[in-house]
Write a protein that holds these residues in place. Structure first.
Motif, mmCIF file in Angstrom:
data_model
loop_
_atom_site.group_PDB
_atom_site.id
_atom_site.type_symbol
_atom_site.label_atom_id
_atom_site.label_comp_id
_atom_site.label_asym_id
_atom_site.label_seq_id
_atom_site.Cartn_x
_atom_site.Cartn_y
_atom_site.Cartn_z
ATOM 1 N N PRO A 185 27.433 -8.359 -38.468
ATOM 2 C CA PRO A 185 28.859 -8.445 -38.800
ATOM 3 C C PRO A 185 29.761 -8.171 -37.592
ATOM 4 O O PRO A 185 30.894 -8.638 -37.560
ATOM 5 C CB PRO A 185 29.034 -7.353 -39.864
ATOM 6 C CG PRO A 185 27.916 -6.394 -39.656
ATOM 7 C CD PRO A 185 26.768 -7.209 -39.115
ATOM 8 N N VAL A 186 29.241 -7.434 -36.614
ATOM 9 C CA VAL A 186 30.032 -7.182 -35.405
ATOM 10 C C VAL A 186 30.047 -8.440 -34.538
ATOM 11 O O VAL A 186 31.108 -8.928 -34.131
ATOM 12 C CB VAL A 186 29.462 -5.975 -34.623
ATOM 13 C CG1 VAL A 186 30.197 -5.802 -33.301
ATOM 14 C CG2 VAL A 186 29.560 -4.709 -35.463
ATOM 15 N N ARG A 238 32.273 -11.275 -35.619
ATOM 16 C CA ARG A 238 33.719 -11.149 -35.435
ATOM 17 C C ARG A 238 34.173 -11.125 -33.983
ATOM 18 O O ARG A 238 35.260 -11.584 -33.684
ATOM 19 C CB ARG A 238 34.229 -9.925 -36.197
ATOM 20 C CG ARG A 238 34.288 -10.265 -37.682
ATOM 21 C CD ARG A 238 34.335 -9.076 -38.579
ATOM 22 N NE ARG A 238 34.268 -9.553 -39.964
ATOM 23 C CZ ARG A 238 33.142 -9.669 -40.655
ATOM 24 N NH1 ARG A 238 31.988 -9.353 -40.118
ATOM 25 N NH2 ARG A 238 33.158 -10.132 -41.893
ATOM 26 N N TYR A 241 26.933 1.736 -29.035
ATOM 27 C CA TYR A 241 27.919 2.098 -30.057
ATOM 28 C C TYR A 241 28.563 0.864 -30.716
ATOM 29 O O TYR A 241 29.379 1.010 -31.616
ATOM 30 C CB TYR A 241 29.009 2.989 -29.444
ATOM 31 C CG TYR A 241 28.479 4.338 -29.001
ATOM 32 C CD1 TYR A 241 28.363 5.385 -29.911
ATOM 33 C CD2 TYR A 241 28.050 4.542 -27.693
ATOM 34 C CE1 TYR A 241 27.851 6.607 -29.523
ATOM 35 C CE2 TYR A 241 27.538 5.772 -27.295
ATOM 36 C CZ TYR A 241 27.441 6.803 -28.212
ATOM 37 O OH TYR A 241 26.925 8.017 -27.832
ATOM 38 N N ALA A 242 28.179 -0.324 -30.241
ATOM 39 C CA ALA A 242 28.800 -1.557 -30.750
ATOM 40 C C ALA A 242 28.119 -1.999 -32.042
ATOM 41 O O ALA A 242 27.748 -3.159 -32.202
ATOM 42 C CB ALA A 242 28.715 -2.657 -29.690
ATOM 43 N N SER A 243 27.944 -1.076 -32.965
ATOM 44 C CA SER A 243 27.237 -1.381 -34.206
ATOM 45 C C SER A 243 27.648 -0.390 -35.274
ATOM 46 O O SER A 243 27.826 0.796 -35.002
ATOM 47 C CB SER A 243 25.717 -1.274 -33.990
ATOM 48 O OG SER A 243 25.045 -1.228 -35.231
ATOM 49 N N SER A 244 27.756 -0.879 -36.517
ATOM 50 C CA SER A 244 28.030 0.010 -37.644
ATOM 51 C C SER A 244 26.733 0.536 -38.236
ATOM 52 O O SER A 244 26.759 1.228 -39.247
ATOM 53 C CB SER A 244 28.839 -0.739 -38.711
ATOM 54 O OG SER A 244 28.071 -1.812 -39.230
ATOM 55 N N LEU A 245 25.592 0.200 -37.618
ATOM 56 C CA LEU A 245 24.266 0.619 -38.090
ATOM 57 C C LEU A 245 23.998 0.122 -39.517
ATOM 58 O O LEU A 245 23.402 0.830 -40.317
ATOM 59 C CB LEU A 245 24.111 2.145 -38.017
ATOM 60 C CG LEU A 245 24.316 2.786 -36.637
ATOM 61 C CD1 LEU A 245 24.188 4.307 -36.736
ATOM 62 C CD2 LEU A 245 23.315 2.244 -35.623
ATOM 63 N N CYS A 246 24.440 -1.101 -39.805
ATOM 64 C CA CYS A 246 24.294 -1.610 -41.171
ATOM 65 C C CYS A 246 22.867 -2.037 -41.475
ATOM 66 O O CYS A 246 22.471 -2.161 -42.627
ATOM 67 C CB CYS A 246 25.258 -2.754 -41.451
ATOM 68 S SG CYS A 246 24.696 -4.391 -40.921
ATOM 69 N N ALA A 302 21.290 -4.931 -40.969
ATOM 70 C CA ALA A 302 20.994 -6.341 -41.278
ATOM 71 C C ALA A 302 20.078 -6.956 -40.218
ATOM 72 O O ALA A 302 19.252 -7.822 -40.516
ATOM 73 C CB ALA A 302 22.295 -7.133 -41.394
ATOM 74 N N VAL A 315 20.488 4.326 -32.198
ATOM 75 C CA VAL A 315 20.777 5.755 -32.309
ATOM 76 C C VAL A 315 20.111 6.510 -31.163
ATOM 77 O O VAL A 315 20.713 7.401 -30.548
ATOM 78 C CB VAL A 315 20.330 6.297 -33.685
ATOM 79 C CG1 VAL A 315 20.377 7.827 -33.715
ATOM 80 C CG2 VAL A 315 21.205 5.720 -34.790
ATOM 81 N N ARG A 362 22.085 5.990 -28.096
ATOM 82 C CA ARG A 362 23.298 6.816 -28.117
ATOM 83 C C ARG A 362 22.963 8.231 -27.642
ATOM 84 O O ARG A 362 23.728 8.825 -26.871
ATOM 85 C CB ARG A 362 23.889 6.864 -29.541
ATOM 86 C CG ARG A 362 24.449 5.531 -29.980
ATOM 87 C CD ARG A 362 24.937 5.543 -31.427
ATOM 88 N NE ARG A 362 25.364 4.195 -31.820
ATOM 89 C CZ ARG A 362 25.974 3.918 -32.963
ATOM 90 N NH1 ARG A 362 26.229 4.868 -33.835
ATOM 91 N NH2 ARG A 362 26.332 2.674 -33.230
#
Lengths: 266, 506
Positions: free
Chosen positions: B329-330, B333, B368-373, B375, B391, B394
């Motif tokens: 999703p990142v 967009r 950090y360019a991820s919501s850790l969803c 998918a 993670v 990070r």
């Protein structure tokens, strides 16, 4: 069976009504749930931002607080996922053998709310009543990290009076992502805007999910857009019964707080 | 003649710029959803898909576990089959080897098969500096090269362009470097592909040296494999007299039989096809058939660094299919350029830090360019647990700053949070303070959330990132733990202290 509620730090500080709903719901289902007052947070904010050392004392506090219980129930797929998948990593980092042992005991007995109701209690009809148009967003960690599958939908389908409508592209992330929402706020908002649009397209009065952190993000966008859609935690719908059901109505979005206090349900 | 990723800003800044490009957003949403749906349909046809993923991960994992042995076997097999094997520690060494081969044949141009490894090492720019033109022959790479643009996707480097833009680029630029596009060029995909075919044909027929990568390198037979859709690769691999292939050392698989799961996983995950149109395999030199001089450059360029990373080494299983990009999703967009590398998307967010380390700000922003969803992990054909690696990366970024003389505000905040969360009494006090703040905020707030709670209003500092676009409920007057203590777990006197309805409602 001694059952502990892990209310989560977000619910404790920001959404106490979700915790109260879990207590009402579990008691109705015959579970004498306890709230160990020593609990704080699952340490996910630290772990997911990369602060493993800082997570160590928080995980230690967690395993101490929940030692001796047969089950730990939490109204958050994300926190349950953190306990089951991340606590071992943190314990490993600590090099503390006792912490590793303690984590190995608490992690497998920690359940997300719908897992506990469906798998442990063996119930899908919790006797709830909620006569409203509702759409369900499966949060990423409950869906992909825990694999709760269709348990939430099965519980919702059994609620009397509910009109459940499908959310388009439901399995797409809402863009919350913990500190992602601040560190990459623009991208987070772009994702949330699309999620909010899909929610509005359903015509639902209420958006329901199993994680208040995601709902805080989507609800915050819906409110800013004056969409008139309320967000509610799944526990609050499942706790609703005829005569005492939670109201999805409330004052119109953006209405002045003063008038809300006078005329609304303050 | 192409752009460069050097000097790109950190991800959040690059993403903000990309998000403002509505044409880009629309191109990307359309393209990623199209490929995503195609992949989902053909994967659903394979009943044993999960077993196949396990097999694919197993093949790569086994090869990586004993990488040195397999590479030596590969070198011996290739040499036996008449190929010349070169070892390159980094980009500069690899580029110098390719340039030297080209110079030794006195050419000023080479034709190229689409290759991520040569993009990674900046080969085209290095050859250009040596007076050698490198012609991209993959359609999307051609679009990027002619547009003096940067790739934004692993499989479809020009995914950020729509067909009207492609038409304009062809009309404007083809004539500068070869056969011009016909003046009556339309933006029909078949017409555009036809113009590219005509343009490229003279280059295929003229070139003496070709450069490729490889999808797989089979150790026991000394075979390189290129998987493609357009046939341009087959042209480059068969027509020129000399072939140089730049191959990352993680591309090795032990046996010919190991290709079985890989060749079934790759096309379905990548283009959403059951089988790709062209699979070329070659083992060294075959007299009288195809290139009579074959070079293989085995490239490290950070791969042994990644291999030494306990958590991250699984990223070396990657077969560059792009499935993770298409579901992200990142990525959907912001597009690929914001990642500042030829490897964008979720795999790029872990691969770049693994290959290069996290000492520069741009690379350190990628985990950090991820919501850790999650998918990406779900679709990865070789089961790379990208969220877990993100993670861990990070943590490496944070650990690399632990010695800083002036800690970042975030580090201070995390230490404070850890202190608060280590003891329930401290948390209780913090919640009482937030409850008081909530009462104040409620008094000044002008917004009520659906359900009756007042919003906190616009907040200053880091919280402005939240309230700039999202309302935030004001903290309740009473925390859950205060309610539990006051009412003995709700067993008596549940008079509402929280400012919300007795029946529930958040």
């Amino acid at each position: 069976m001694r059952v502990a509620l892990q209310v989560t730090c977000v619910n404790d500080a920001m959404f106490p009504d979700t915790g109260k709903a879990v207590v009402r719901l579990l008691r109705r289902l015959g579970v004498d749930v306890e709230f160990p007052a020593a609990q704080t947070c699952c340490a996910q904010p630290m772990v997911n931002t990369g602060y493993f050392d800082e997570a160590v004392p928080v995980v230690r506090n967690f395993v101490d607080a929940f030692a001796g219980y047969d089950a730990v129930v939490t109204p958050s797929g994300s926190c349950a996922g953190s306990v089951r998948h991340q606590h071992a990593l943190v314990a490993e980092r600590s090099g503390d053998a006792a912490l590793k042992t303690a984590v190995a005991e608490t992690a497998p007995k920690t359940y997300e709310l719908t897992e506990f109701i469906v798998d442990v209690l063996g119930v899908t009809d919790v006797g709830a009543y909620f006569p409203h148009r509702v759409t369900y967003h499966p949060t990423c960690h409950s869906l992909r990290m825990l694999g709760v599958g269709d348990r939430p939908q099965r519980l919702l389908e059994a609620v009397r009076g509910i009109q459940l409508v499908d959310l388009p592209q439901a399995e797409e992330c809402c863009g919350f992502g913990g500190t992602f929402a601040l560190k990459n706020a623009d991208t987070s908002v772009a994702m949330g805007a699309d999620k909010a649009r899909h929610v509005r397209d359903t015509g639902a009065e209420v958006l329901v999910a199993g994680d208040n952190s995601c709902l805080m993000h989507i609800g915050g966008m819906l409110s800013r857009q004056r969409a008139g859609v309320r967000v509610m935690h799944l526990a609050e719908i499942l706790a609703s019964t005829e005569g005492t059901e939670a109201e999805p109505g409330g004052p119109a979005v953006g209405e002045r707080a003063e008038s809300a206090k006078k005329g609304g349900r303050g | 003649m192409s752009g460069t990723f050097v000097g790109m800003p950190a991800f959040p800044t690059a993403a903000r710029a990309a998000l403002g490009d509505t044409q880009l957003r629309s191109n990307l949403a359309h393209a990623t959803h199209t490929i995503r749906d195609k992949r989902a349909a053909v994967v659903a046809e394979v009943e044993e898909w999960e077993e196949l993923r396990l097999a694919g991960a197993g093949v790569k994992e086994a090869a990586l576990r004993d990488l040195a042995t397999h590479l030596e076997t590969l070198e011996a097999s290739l040499t036996r089959a008449g190929a010349t094997v070169h070892w390159a520690r980094d980009a500069a060494e690899a580029c110098a080897i390719v340039a030297q081969v080209a110079h030794s044949h006195g050419v000023d141009e080479v034709v190229k098969v689409k290759s991520m490894a040569t993009g990674e090492i900046g080969l085209n720019e290095a050859l250009e500096a040596e007076g050698i033109a490198a012609w991209e022959t993959d359609l999307a790479e051609l679009i990027v090269q002619l547009g003096e643009d940067l790739p934004s996707h692993i499989l479809v480097p020009a995914i950020h362009r729509n067909r009207a833009e492609v038409r304009e680029i062809f009309l404007r630029r083809m004539g500068d470097v070869g056969r011009p596009a016909p003046a009556d060029l339309t933006d029909e995909p078949a017409v555009l592909a036809g113009a590219a075919r005509e343009h490229l044909r003279e280059k295929f027929l003229r070139a003496k040296v070709a450069v490729s990568g490889a999808n797989f390198a089979v150790a026991d037979t000394g075979t390189l494999v290129v998987v493609e859709s357009e046939g341009n690769g087959r042209m480059c691999l068969t027509l020129p007299e000399v072939l140089v292939s730049v191959v990352g050392i993680e591309k090795v698989v032990a046996t010919w039989g190991d290709l079985d799961p890989m060749l079934r996983l790759l096309p379905r995950s990548s283009t959403g096809e059951r089988m790709n149109p062209y699979t070329s395999t070659w083992s060294g030199v075959t007299p009288g058939d195809g290139p009579q001089e074959v070079h293989v450059v085995l490239l490290d360029n950070g791969r042994t660094r990644a291999l030494a990373d306990d958590v991250g080494r699984q990223a070396l299983r990657c077969i560059r299919c792009s499935a993770c990009l298409n579901v992200c999703p990142v990525y959907e967009r912001v597009g690929g350029h914001a990642y500042g590398s030829v490897y964008p998307g979720p795999i790029g967010a872990i691969l770049n830090p693994l290959l290069n380390g996290v000492s520069d700000e741009q690379t350190a922003s990628l985990p950090y360019a991820s919501s850790l969803c999650g998918a990406c992990f779900e679709v990865c054909p070789v089961r790379i647990d990208i969220p877990s690696v993100l993670v861990d990366q990070r943590a490496q970024v944070v650990d690399s700053h632990r010695g800083d003389r002036i800690p970042k505000a975030e580090a201070v905040a995390m230490k404070a949070a850890a202190w608060t969360f280590s003891d329930a009494r401290r948390l209780g006090l913090a919640e009482r303070a937030s409850g008081l703040a909530g009462r104040v905020m409620g008094r000044f707030s002008r917004t009520t959330l659906p359900g009756g709670r007042t919003a906190a209003g616009r907040l200053p500092g880091p919280a402005a990132g939240w309230t700039g676009a999202r309302d935030l409920p004001a903290p309740p007057k009473e925390s859950f733990r205060e309610w539990w203590a006051r009412t003995d777990g709700g067993t008596h006197d549940d008079q509402d202290e929280s400012g919300t309805t007795k029946g529930g409602g958040s």
